[in-house]
Write a protein that holds these residues in place. Structure first.
Motif, PDB file in Angstrom:
ATOM      1  N   ALA A 158     -37.464 -25.899  47.121  1.00 11.96           N
ATOM      2  CA  ALA A 158     -38.598 -25.266  47.557  1.00 11.96           C
ATOM      3  C   ALA A 158     -37.999 -23.770  47.982  1.00 11.96           C
ATOM      4  O   ALA A 158     -38.683 -22.705  48.059  1.00 11.96           O
ATOM      5  N   ALA A 159     -36.821 -23.518  47.595  1.00 14.72           N
ATOM      6  CA  ALA A 159     -36.258 -22.288  47.506  1.00 14.72           C
ATOM      7  C   ALA A 159     -36.861 -21.483  46.317  1.00 14.72           C
ATOM      8  O   ALA A 159     -37.093 -21.847  45.359  1.00 14.72           O
ATOM      9  N   CYS A 160     -36.916 -20.049  46.559  1.00 17.38           N
ATOM     10  CA  CYS A 160     -37.758 -19.337  45.652  1.00 17.38           C
ATOM     11  C   CYS A 160     -37.060 -19.224  44.200  1.00 17.38           C
ATOM     12  O   CYS A 160     -37.410 -18.969  43.195  1.00 17.38           O
ATOM     13  N   SER A 161     -35.275 -19.446  44.285  1.00 16.60           N
ATOM     14  CA  SER A 161     -34.673 -19.291  42.980  1.00 16.60           C
ATOM     15  C   SER A 161     -34.503 -20.692  42.601  1.00 16.60           C
ATOM     16  O   SER A 161     -33.708 -20.807  41.299  1.00 16.60           O
ATOM     17  N   GLU A 175     -23.607 -23.610  52.689  1.00 19.99           N
ATOM     18  CA  GLU A 175     -24.428 -22.270  52.556  1.00 19.99           C
ATOM     19  C   GLU A 175     -23.586 -21.126  53.264  1.00 19.99           C
ATOM     20  O   GLU A 175     -23.551 -19.847  52.967  1.00 19.99           O
ATOM     21  N   ASN A 201     -37.123 -20.310  57.588  1.00 20.21           N
ATOM     22  CA  ASN A 201     -36.679 -21.606  57.161  1.00 20.21           C
ATOM     23  C   ASN A 201     -35.654 -21.573  55.931  1.00 20.21           C
ATOM     24  O   ASN A 201     -34.978 -22.646  55.613  1.00 20.21           O
ATOM     25  N   VAL A 202     -34.928 -20.404  55.766  1.00 21.87           N
ATOM     26  CA  VAL A 202     -33.607 -20.250  54.878  1.00 21.87           C
ATOM     27  C   VAL A 202     -32.815 -19.523  55.940  1.00 21.87           C
ATOM     28  O   VAL A 202     -33.056 -18.389  56.086  1.00 21.87           O
ATOM     29  N   TRP A 242     -30.637 -28.372  46.979  1.00 23.60           N
ATOM     30  CA  TRP A 242     -30.058 -27.913  48.029  1.00 23.60           C
ATOM     31  C   TRP A 242     -31.245 -27.625  49.145  1.00 23.60           C
ATOM     32  O   TRP A 242     -30.997 -27.825  50.369  1.00 23.60           O
ATOM     33  N   PHE A 243     -32.246 -26.944  48.778  1.00 18.54           N
ATOM     34  CA  PHE A 243     -33.212 -26.422  49.957  1.00 18.54           C
ATOM     35  C   PHE A 243     -34.596 -27.465  49.235  1.00 18.54           C
ATOM     36  O   PHE A 243     -35.580 -26.860  49.277  1.00 18.54           O
ATOM     37  N   ASP A 244     -34.499 -28.718  48.875  1.00 21.88           N
ATOM     38  CA  ASP A 244     -35.523 -29.496  48.579  1.00 21.88           C
ATOM     39  C   ASP A 244     -36.602 -28.896  47.411  1.00 21.88           C
ATOM     40  O   ASP A 244     -37.583 -29.070  47.457  1.00 21.88           O
ATOM     41  N   PRO A 303     -37.111 -14.957  56.836  1.00 17.98           N
ATOM     42  CA  PRO A 303     -37.943 -16.240  56.662  1.00 17.98           C
ATOM     43  C   PRO A 303     -37.385 -17.157  57.846  1.00 17.98           C
ATOM     44  O   PRO A 303     -36.326 -17.074  58.298  1.00 17.98           O
TER      45      PRO A 303
END
Lengths: 413, 350
Positions: free
Chosen positions: A245-248, A60, A101-102, A241-243, A99
């Motif tokens: 859980a990413a907004c996208s 990332e 956690n990103v 990539w983010f389990d 945030p």
């Protein structure tokens, strides 16, 4: 109660002193929109992120480094060129609350604001680890590689700090800011809104969002073997990539086209996705596997799904009973609602303001433009091909960030 | 009448038809359960070749959804527990029959180690834990449920949670020369009973200790089950110690530690399946996995086949103190965490 200065590294500082320092005019004069000193610093910083060792450890950060290359910066700044009577200036002091956690969002937010010539204070989460630590190291290292005047100007105007929850500090930074930028969803926005802003100041907020994917049955049928495989790989990056859980990251996949074709395409797509997971040696922790079943069975109890299919622990597919009722909440890494519609138009009434990214495969630009036109602003801020859902851009959540980070002055003689 | 009699082969033969019938019963009477099974493509008339083939529900389902197989009008008791995994409390609905059956079967299970009559009972807790009958914690429910199996209850802790040494001494002077029952949660038994007994050189040799509740709080004191048993034996004379494993979602079913210790056994109306968390196939003896608990008791709610969030391992089959599978609990699955855009991650990321 003081703040720790993470970039530039410095002694702990009281909030009033920090605000006073940030308000001062830097050596070499005020920062301007597209200030060469900022550009020079960001370019050096980007190079550090693109160093092979760093890029391998944190993919990332490589994306971030790419975003901040000299050519990319120039391209972004060219969108700010004004004509006629208008001149563009920085907003002033910007307070960023990214945030926890990103790990990379705070850098995008800060870098664009710095490019617009603002003085910035960024609250970095004390919980941040890994990539965020690497970013702070790279920022501090870059400072010693630019010329002394540039370093002095950056040090005077740009601060990244950590502090424990404190009404006094958050309150002081809020009231001092000309613009406050709040990431991290509804809860963060609500928490920060408690602190008043100066009368002329405003908030730029990034609340909870959700995203979904669309795939054209005809587009799939016309795609080559390699393109189909590429779609599965891109979708893997978007989702895992983010389990997820990413907004996208997509939570649902809509196949658009006729029924038999949609079923076949969906099955083939999931088979390819399973192969990608195997190739990437993707591991689903047992607790996550259980979580996914709790979510999937729960959706069944709620009457949302007519079928549940597991491909190992990595992929759970929930066939929606009604495409119009899709789960938007996180259901566990690798859990996808699945449905078929005849046309993109069928999705229009389903879309909510909360919907952010539509990942797409196999549609033409015309089809997508028509879809977005029909949405008429109901929701959806971006449509991107599979594989680009997590790619940050200077236009985000419907905002042209550089524009938001600057203001216009008009002159008539 | 012992409930620790069935070999594994006899257990399969006896339980499988009952469990298959229960599965059909719950499909018939719990719409939510029926939706889950039909979504999974399990036919109404599906037959199951073995207990391990029966569909399981994650135990956390009872925290997130109301699942019951009785109409609201027949709810006699609602049990709530808050587990350690967050996500609120489990809600378990019992009708009159189910409430009766669970008490009866728990009694039958404990009778194996307590004998037929009610014994004088030492409660390693405070009476405060059951004072408020309207709402009590899982601990209170446990204490209250166990109280039925004893008489002359004496509480080891006073109202301020301080050990009441005089009360314990009086109890032992009165009843300590014949078998008596001790009940408590593992960490409290250790912290209060063991330490008080050592300090005051109390003789617990006629005691029968029933305890439960996990070892997490004792790990930093370097006390595991073996050490727990050894120290009690050496320092207080207590040798009849039975840990048990059970949960509110399968109330009435407890897996009881056998007399030689360090292994839990299934009563005749229950069974256990250790599953590989990758393939969900049953694990062989000695290979750790996720514990699934199986019981014929849950008739008022679809809790007859539950996947727990605990890790365990078979120690053997038909080769221990009592027939059937016997196993150990090794700890909890870690919580599922996800990175996301939301600062305060609550299952729905930004």
């Amino acid at each position: 109660m003081s703040l720790n200065q993470r970039f530039p590294l410095g002694d702990a500082i009281e909030v009033d002193k920090l605000v006073e320092e940030l308000r001062a005019e830097p050596v070499g004069g005020r920062l301007r929109v597209g200030d060469p000193r900022v550009v020079e610093f960001l370019t050096k910083f980007a190079r550090k992120l693109l160093a092979p060792a760093t890029a391998r450890r944190f993919p990332e950060l490589a994306s971030l480094g790419f975003f901040l290359r000299k050519g990319e910066i120039a391209k972004a700044l060219s969108t700010l060129e004004t004509s006629g009577d208008a001149l563009r200036f920085p907003r002033g002091l910007v307070f960023h609350v990214p945030p926890a956690n990103v790990d990379t969002i705070f850098v995008y937010s800060w870098a664009l604001s710095a490019l617009a010539g603002n003085h910035n204070v960024v609250r970095v989460s004390s919980r941040s680890a890994g990539a965020a630590e690497t970013v702070l190291e790279a920022l501090n290292a870059a400072l010693s590689e630019v010329d002394a005047d540039t370093a002095a100007a950056i040090t005077a105007t740009q601060r990244m700090v950590t502090y424990d929850r404190s009404d006094a500090i958050s309150g002081a930074l809020s009231v001092a800011a000309d613009l406050r930028v709040i990431w991290g969803g509804d809860a963060s926005v609500a928490a920060l809104r408690k602190y008043p802003l100066a009368p002329h100041a405003r908030d730029l907020t990034f609340p909870d969002r959700s995203s979904f994917a669309v795939a054209s049955v005809r587009g799939w049928q016309n795609a080559s073997e390699a393109e189909r495989r590429g779609a599965a790989e891109g979708f893997y990056n978007d989702s895992y990539w983010f389990d997820q859980a990413a907004c996208s990251s997509p939570r649902a996949v809509f196949w658009v086209g006729e029924e038999d074709g949609a079923r076949e395409a969906g099955q083939e797509f999931r088979k390819l996705l399973a192969e990608v997971l195997a190739t990437k040696q993707h591991v689903t922790e047992p607790a996550m596997a259980v979580q996914k079943r709790v979510s999937a069975y729960g959706a069944a109890v709620d009457g949302l799904v007519s079928g549940i299919e597991f491909q190992g622990n990595g992929i759970a597919t929930l066939e929606l009973a009604d495409p119009a009722v899709l789960p938007r909440e996180w259901l566990g890494a690798g859990t996808f609602a699945n449905a078929r519609v005849d046309t993109l138009s069928d999705l229009v009434p389903i879309v909510l303001r909360k919907d952010q990214t539509v990942g797409q495969f196999g549609f033409t630009k015309e089809e997508l433009t028509e879809f977005v036109t029909e949405l008429a602003g109901r929701g959806v801020d971006r449509v991107v091909p599979f594989g680009s859902a997590l790619t940050f851009s200077a236009i985000w959540d419907g905002y042209d960030l550089l524009t938001e980070f600057s203001r216009l002055v008009t002159v008539q003689a | 009448m012992s409930v620790f009699t069935l070999s594994q082969a006899e257990r399969e033969k006896s339980l499988l038809p009952q469990l298959a019938e229960l599965t059909a019963h719950h499909r018939e009477n719990s719409e939510g359960y029926e939706r889950i099974l039909s979504s999974l493509g399990i036919a109404r008339d599906a037959s199951f070749a073995s207990i391990a083939d029966l569909p399981w529900l994650p135990v956390r389902m009872f925290k997130t959804h109301d699942l019951r197989s009785i109409p609201e009008s027949e709810i006699f008791k609602t049990l709530t527990s808050s587990g350690t995994t967050g996500a609120g409390a489990s809600r378990i609905y019992l009708d009159k029959d189910a409430a009766g059956a669970q008490t009866k079967q728990l009694g039958a299970t404990l009778q194996e180690v307590l004998g037929g009559e009610r014994l004088p009972m030492l409660m390693v807790d405070t009476i405060g834990i059951i004072k408020n009958r309207r709402s009590f914690s899982a601990r209170g429910a446990g204490v209250l449920g166990m109280a039925n199996f004893g008489r002359k209850h004496t509480y080891v802790l006073d109202e301020n949670d301080q050990p009441d040494v005089e009360a314990v001494k009086t109890f032992l002077a009165t009843y300590g020369d014949k078998p008596f029952l001790i009940f408590g949660f593992t960490f409290m038994v250790w912290q209060y009973l063991y330490e008080v007994a050592c300090e005051h050189e109390l003789d617990l040799s006629n005691g029968i200790l029933i305890h439960s509740g996990g070892w997490k709080k004792l790990i930093d004191r370097a006390v595991d089950n073996t050490e727990f048993r050894r120290r009690f034996k050496e320092d207080t004379g207590l040798t009849r110690i039975h840990n048990y494993y059970g949960m509110i979602e399968q109330i009435g079913t407890v897996f009881l530690e056998g007399p030689s210790g360090n292994s839990l056994y299934c009563p005749d109306f229950a069974d256990v399946v250790i599953r590989n968390p990758e393939t969900w196939e049953e694990q062989p003896v000695g290979e750790p996995g996720v514990i699934e608990v199986v019981s014929t008791l849950p008739r008022s709610y679809p809790g007859h086949v539950l996947l727990t969030e605990d890790l365990g391992v078979y120690n053997g089959i038909d080769d221990g103190d009592w027939p059937g599978k016997h196993f150990s609990v090794m700890g909890r699955l870690p919580k599922a965490e996800a990175r996301g855009c939301s600062d305060t991650f609550q299952g729905a990321a930004a």
